[in-house]
Design an enzyme around this catalytic site. Sequence first.
Site, PDB file in Angstrom:
ATOM      1  N   SER A  88       0.830  -1.195   0.000  1.00 57.97           N
ATOM      2  CA  SER A  88       0.000   0.000   0.000  1.00 57.97           C
ATOM      3  C   SER A  88       0.873   1.259   0.000  1.00 57.97           C
ATOM      4  CB  SER A  88      -0.966  -0.027   1.189  1.00 57.97           C
ATOM      5  OG  SER A  88      -1.927   0.997   1.083  1.00 57.97           O
ATOM      6  N   LYS A 121      -1.464  -9.628  -0.343  1.00 56.56           N
ATOM      7  CA  LYS A 121      -2.745  -9.935   0.285  1.00 56.56           C
ATOM      8  C   LYS A 121      -3.582 -10.805  -0.648  1.00 56.56           C
ATOM      9  CE  LYS A 121      -5.266  -5.693  -0.968  1.00 56.56           C
ATOM     10  NZ  LYS A 121      -6.128  -4.611  -0.444  1.00 56.56           N
ATOM     11  N   ARG A 141      -6.433   3.966  -1.837  1.00 59.75           N
ATOM     12  CA  ARG A 141      -6.665   5.167  -1.044  1.00 59.75           C
ATOM     13  C   ARG A 141      -6.821   6.375  -1.969  1.00 59.75           C
ATOM     14  NH1 ARG A 141      -3.361   5.245   4.611  1.00 59.75           N
ATOM     15  NH2 ARG A 141      -3.634   3.062   5.192  1.00 59.75           N
ATOM     16  N   SER A 149      -8.643   6.013   7.198  1.00 57.02           N
ATOM     17  CA  SER A 149      -7.338   6.140   6.557  1.00 57.02           C
ATOM     18  C   SER A 149      -7.456   6.404   5.056  1.00 57.02           C
ATOM     19  CB  SER A 149      -6.513   4.871   6.803  1.00 57.02           C
ATOM     20  OG  SER A 149      -7.232   3.720   6.392  1.00 57.02           O
TER      21      SER A 149
END
Length: 547
Positions: A147, A157, A310, A394
């Site tokens: 990330s 992942k 994100r 986040s």
Amino acid sequence: MAIHPLAGQLAPHDSLVNLPELLTSYYLKKPNVEHNAEERVSFGTSGHRGSALSVSFNENHILAISQAIAEYRLSQNITGPLYVGKDTHALSEAAFQTVLSVLTANGVRVRVQLNGGFTPTPVISHAILTHNQTQSDTSDGLVITPSHNPPEDGGIKYNSSKGGPADKEITDWVAKRANDLLLANLVDVKTFSQEEVNASGLIEEFDYISHYVNDLENVIDMEVIAKANIRIGVDPMGGSGIHYWKPIAERYGLDITVVNTEVDPTFRFVPVDKDGRIRMDCSSPYSMSGLLKLKDDFDIAVGNDPDYDRHGIVCAQSGLMNPNAYLGVAIEYLSQHRSLWSKDIQFGKTLVSSGMIDRVIKGVNATLCEVPVGFKWYVEGMYEGAMAFGGEESAGASFLRKDGKVWTTDKDGFILALLAAEILAVTGKDPHSLYMEQVEKYGKPFYKRIDVAATPAQKAILGALDTKNVTQTELAGETITSVLTHAPGNGAAIGGLKVSTENGWFAARPSGTENVYKIYLESFISEQHLAELEEEAKSLVSSVLNA
């Protein structure tokens, strides 16, 4: 924490990651899983992460994890192709080749980006879901990414057949099997040479870009953005979505300017974060300082982290939005502009996200679902279409298609970025202006997150707390209204606790990777009240840990 003097500036050359050392460490350093717990495979909220330099993300880890996943797929009769993506971190490419070696040796079909290249996290989720809706076999996915973590880090992942991060039961199984394989010196791990991988016929090139981009109009109103001539600036921050923005602009006729087209695994072009380290965090004003200097050139500017799960939203007049603030605006807008969504559908937030979201959801007469930290808690609800929106403090979120069906069950930085442009096009107001209207209506929140040193034993105590461990009746001058160790939305354990009053709250939970616990705090009264919350929260947690 004091702000580093270089925060917001480019890193000195001598502080950049030494790529030859990093990659050599990936292959030569071997984890000692029997005697060093920090070198074992461990799946947190977003997979297994670490660095080759600290022997926490090395070839042996990926060999073992890949073999464990191949065996898990076999046990579950998952026979469709495994969709694999990688981001732009240096260790991602090395791990990608290791993954292909093991998966093909186990007879697994693997779908990779056409003509090589990078694949964002939400694109993998989207590909899994669309495959499983239209094909007779079942697919799942792997995303190789740490990330927003620093350049020396690696991560991997596993995304289940429901498209999102695998649940704890699955990741616990994979981690245990991987560690058993490591303890047995990898004797049961199957591998192919590069030549055998190429000759296997199991590597299938897939046009992830077209598959994803052509479907975007079903989740975002691209036509209204185009008609409003919204000027969009994009800083990919050297991430895996860099080659998606031009096709998006061309396909939908959008005015998109990519302000930085560099890809370099040292990430030397990303300004350092508040602690002086390079961190591709699109929610940090320091890491985003390059884009912030250009904010007046665009109506909306956006940034994303390396795997694009994100989003960072920059408004021309106000700068970078607080992630919590944007989540509340997105929820209110979507609740009013998605007419095909069910009226009793849920909107999700994590326990450590702003209480403003609670007030917004109540204000639009929608249903709140509050879950523990980790996007995996949204997967089932979004997959079934019962959860309209899932967001994290986040700066990660996703939401349903316009027709109320699942889009992704992993965080999607693309659609949250494009939603900001849609909001401006439809309402004539940017997200920050709409947030200020929410503040006027619901009150101004003061939010903070801090790290407090803790021993492994103390972290274990905090993670296993019961509500009876908290005997206080007041917090920062207000009566305590709730003490939670399980999330009200799904009854799952928080792995810590959350204490609330009418106008404030704090949550404490142990870090999964460091010897600290995190305290999240919020006051709807003042900065002074927030400081009181912090002091009393530390005292309360300390009394529990040292009881």
